[in-house]
Design a protein around this motif. Structure first.
Motif: not given
Length: 300
Positions: A127-132, A138-140
């Motif tokens: 999840y942290q990588l997604l936030l990067d 944009e995330i579910v």
């Protein structure tokens, strides 16, 4: 309707590490033989990324362009011990085809070698990588069964660590109370088409030395304030029906927008893809996430 799974067998003792590894290999092998190749007939792309502690699969359906920012973070189920590797990849492909967006699927480490909190740590790393790489809007985040448990725990932990939260969250018959105190844990044992027989050894193996009432293990007992909008999907024969009904009420009590959908006669595995209700389930899921992606984009 028959059960989906290998012939019933007694689960290993909690301290029988090799016994658990054998159980996992045999059960995952049986499921792979039933569901076949994860990539057969899939016309999109599958990328494997190394995020340090574990692999991450990025599955993009055909027709999704590089400028489409939406991502569904899929956390696989399997009673915290099953469903990794190729099965994790297959779950990601199924989710990508059902929702029609890019899917990230974290192949988190599991017991017996990696009990709590390692699986949750791995989900947080993803999840942290997604936030990067993406805006929170944009995330579910979503998951089924044990994956629903980890998705809820991930939201709690991200909020507690002051990380931005996703646009919405999907709980596909999630497990939220690992003490097994819900009514349907007993009433639907033997009626469920997937989740019947002993379950407690898996919850004990996952929790390890921790109390199963800890909120990151049983999110139902946590403070749900500030959760993103949630959809919960279950059925009247689902052994986790009570978990989802209780979680829905707890979310509503915390002021969270939450939908609960219950299908008549559906077990933990729905109708195993053999009834129109399964298409209805994916239709509701897709409607929900698309609406909240649009809302989040408007609110940015």
């Amino acid at each position: 309707m028959g059960r989906l799974g290998p012939p019933p067998r007694e689960l290993p003792a909690l301290d029988d590490i090799e016994g658990w590894k054998t159980y996992v290999a045999e059960t995952d092998g049986f499921v792979r033989s039933m569901v076949g190749d994860a990539t057969a007939g899939f016309t999109g792309s599958i990328e494997e990324r190394d995020i340090g502690p574990c692999p991450l699969y990025v599955v993009t359906p055909e027709g999704i362009t590089s400028d489409d920012p939406r991502v569904f973070l899929d956390i696989h189920g399997g009673a915290w011990v099953l469903g990794g590797g190729e099965l994790c990849k297959r779950t990601a492909v199924a989710s990508a085809e059902a929702i029609g967006v890019r899917v990230w699927s974290v192949d988190y480490r599991m017991p017996p070698s990696h009990p709590f909190p390692t699986p949750l740590d791995d989900c947080l790393s993803a999840y942290q990588l997604l936030l990067d790489e993406h805006q929170p809007s944009e995330i579910v985040v979503g998951g089924a069964s044990a994956g629903g448990n980890l998705a809820a725990a991930l939201i709690l932990r991200a909020r507690d660590e002051e990380l931005p939260l996703p646009a919405s969250v999907v709980f596909n018959t999630g497990a939220f109370d690992l003490t097994g105190s819900g009514d349907s844990w007993q009433i639907n044992d033997g009626l469920d088409n997937v989740l019947s027989g002993p379950v407690e050894p898996c919850t004990l193996l996952y929790a390890g030395s921790h109390d199963r009432r800890e909120p990151y293990i049983s999110p139902l007992f946590g403070d749900l304030t500030g959760f993103p909008p949630a959809i919960l999907l279950t059925g009247t024969r689902d052994r986790l029906l009570s978990d989802n009904v209780r979680m829905h009420r707890a979310l509503r009590a915390a002021g969270v927008e939450a939908e609960l959908h219950v299908w008549e006669a559906a077990g933990h595995g729905g109708f195993l893809g053999m009834a129109p209700e399964d298409a209805e389930r994916f239709g509701e899921l897709r409607r929900f996430v698309e609406a909240h992606w649009m809302q989040a984009a408007r609110d940015r």
